[in-house]
Scaffold this motif. Structure first.
Motif, PDB file in Angstrom:
ATOM      1  N   GLN A 228     -12.361  41.374 -40.657  1.00  0.00           N
ATOM      2  CA  GLN A 228     -13.219  41.704 -39.898  1.00  0.00           C
ATOM      3  C   GLN A 228     -13.276  40.828 -38.472  1.00  0.00           C
ATOM      4  OE1 GLN A 228     -17.032  41.785 -41.538  1.00  0.00           O
ATOM      5  NE2 GLN A 228     -16.729  43.995 -42.097  1.00  0.00           N
ATOM      6  N   ARG A 229     -12.982  39.411 -38.669  1.00  0.00           N
ATOM      7  CA  ARG A 229     -12.890  38.627 -37.720  1.00  0.00           C
ATOM      8  C   ARG A 229     -11.774  38.740 -36.803  1.00  0.00           C
ATOM      9  NH1 ARG A 229     -15.293  34.904 -41.323  1.00  0.00           N
ATOM     10  NH2 ARG A 229     -13.013  33.992 -42.092  1.00  0.00           N
ATOM     11  N   LEU A 230     -10.642  39.071 -37.698  1.00  0.00           N
ATOM     12  CA  LEU A 230      -9.313  39.215 -36.936  1.00  0.00           C
ATOM     13  C   LEU A 230      -9.287  40.455 -35.845  1.00  0.00           C
ATOM     14  CD1 LEU A 230      -6.758  38.157 -39.618  1.00  0.00           C
ATOM     15  CD2 LEU A 230      -7.005  36.974 -37.502  1.00  0.00           C
ATOM     16  N   ALA A 231      -9.871  41.549 -36.644  1.00  0.00           N
ATOM     17  CA  ALA A 231     -10.018  42.730 -35.812  1.00  0.00           C
ATOM     18  C   ALA A 231     -10.884  42.565 -34.512  1.00  0.00           C
ATOM     19  CB  ALA A 231     -10.585  43.627 -36.697  1.00  0.00           C
ATOM     20  N   ALA A 232     -12.066  41.725 -34.532  1.00  0.00           N
ATOM     21  CA  ALA A 232     -12.918  41.466 -33.453  1.00  0.00           C
ATOM     22  C   ALA A 232     -12.090  40.638 -32.473  1.00  0.00           C
ATOM     23  CB  ALA A 232     -14.028  40.993 -33.966  1.00  0.00           C
TER      24      ALA A 232
ATOM     25  N   VAL B  46      -8.711  40.679 -31.948  1.00  0.00           N
ATOM     26  CA  VAL B  46      -7.768  41.372 -31.286  1.00  0.00           C
ATOM     27  C   VAL B  46      -8.440  42.357 -30.571  1.00  0.00           C
ATOM     28  CG1 VAL B  46      -5.965  43.201 -31.938  1.00  0.00           C
ATOM     29  CG2 VAL B  46      -6.059  41.246 -33.257  1.00  0.00           C
ATOM     30  N   ASP B  47      -9.516  42.836 -30.648  1.00  0.00           N
ATOM     31  CA  ASP B  47      -9.843  43.601 -29.890  1.00  0.00           C
ATOM     32  C   ASP B  47     -10.456  42.827 -28.262  1.00  0.00           C
ATOM     33  OD1 ASP B  47     -10.056  45.853 -31.483  1.00  0.00           O
ATOM     34  OD2 ASP B  47     -12.048  45.688 -32.276  1.00  0.00           O
TER      35      ASP B  47
ATOM     36  N   VAL C 199      -6.940  41.473 -21.521  1.00  0.00           N
ATOM     37  CA  VAL C 199      -5.413  41.820 -20.812  1.00  0.00           C
ATOM     38  C   VAL C 199      -5.526  43.640 -20.419  1.00  0.00           C
ATOM     39  CG1 VAL C 199      -4.332  40.025 -22.016  1.00  0.00           C
ATOM     40  CG2 VAL C 199      -4.392  42.387 -23.185  1.00  0.00           C
ATOM     41  N   HIS C 200      -6.353  44.092 -20.780  1.00  0.00           N
ATOM     42  CA  HIS C 200      -6.444  45.506 -20.264  1.00  0.00           C
ATOM     43  C   HIS C 200      -6.182  45.727 -18.771  1.00  0.00           C
ATOM     44  CE1 HIS C 200      -7.722  49.563 -19.328  1.00  0.00           C
ATOM     45  NE2 HIS C 200      -7.590  49.814 -20.689  1.00  0.00           N
ATOM     46  N   PRO C 201      -5.325  46.419 -18.086  1.00  0.00           N
ATOM     47  CA  PRO C 201      -5.144  46.635 -16.664  1.00  0.00           C
ATOM     48  C   PRO C 201      -6.064  46.623 -15.838  1.00  0.00           C
ATOM     49  CG  PRO C 201      -3.647  47.994 -17.983  1.00  0.00           C
ATOM     50  CD  PRO C 201      -4.426  47.625 -19.059  1.00  0.00           C
TER      51      PRO C 201
END
Length: 95
Positions: free
Chosen positions: A29-33, A35-36, A42-44
């Protein structure tokens, strides 16, 4: 088993299977958060918004007024480049 199992509290030697499974689930869960959050950074559109705010801060002061010295400098550079391009275009057409 406690409902709050933290990875740092659980070691392979002292944990049972259920604690290890819960520890792995919490890590995922922490890794997924994380990454999100990184994907959002970095979203354009996020990059474009940050660039626009950075460019705006060059010309606009915190109180909303225009920084006239910087505006004049940028205007002078733009006019100089336009004059140079015009000069080179006229010179090329005469040759």
């Amino acid at each position: 088993m406690s409902s709050n199992v933290y990875t740092s509290d659980v070691t392979v030697d002292s944990a049972d299977k259920a604690q290890l499974v819960e520890s792995i689930r919490l890590r995922e869960q922490r890794l997924a958060a994380n990454v999100d959050e990184l994907m959002g950074r970095v979203h354009p559109s996020a990059l474009a918004n940050r660039a626009a705010e950075s460019a705006k801060s060059v010309l606009v002061a915190d109180d909303g007024s225009v920084k006239s010295d910087r505006a004049a400098l940028i205007g002078g550079v733009i006019l100089s480049v336009a004059a140079l391009v015009t000069f080179l275009a006229i010179r090329k057409s005469r040759a």
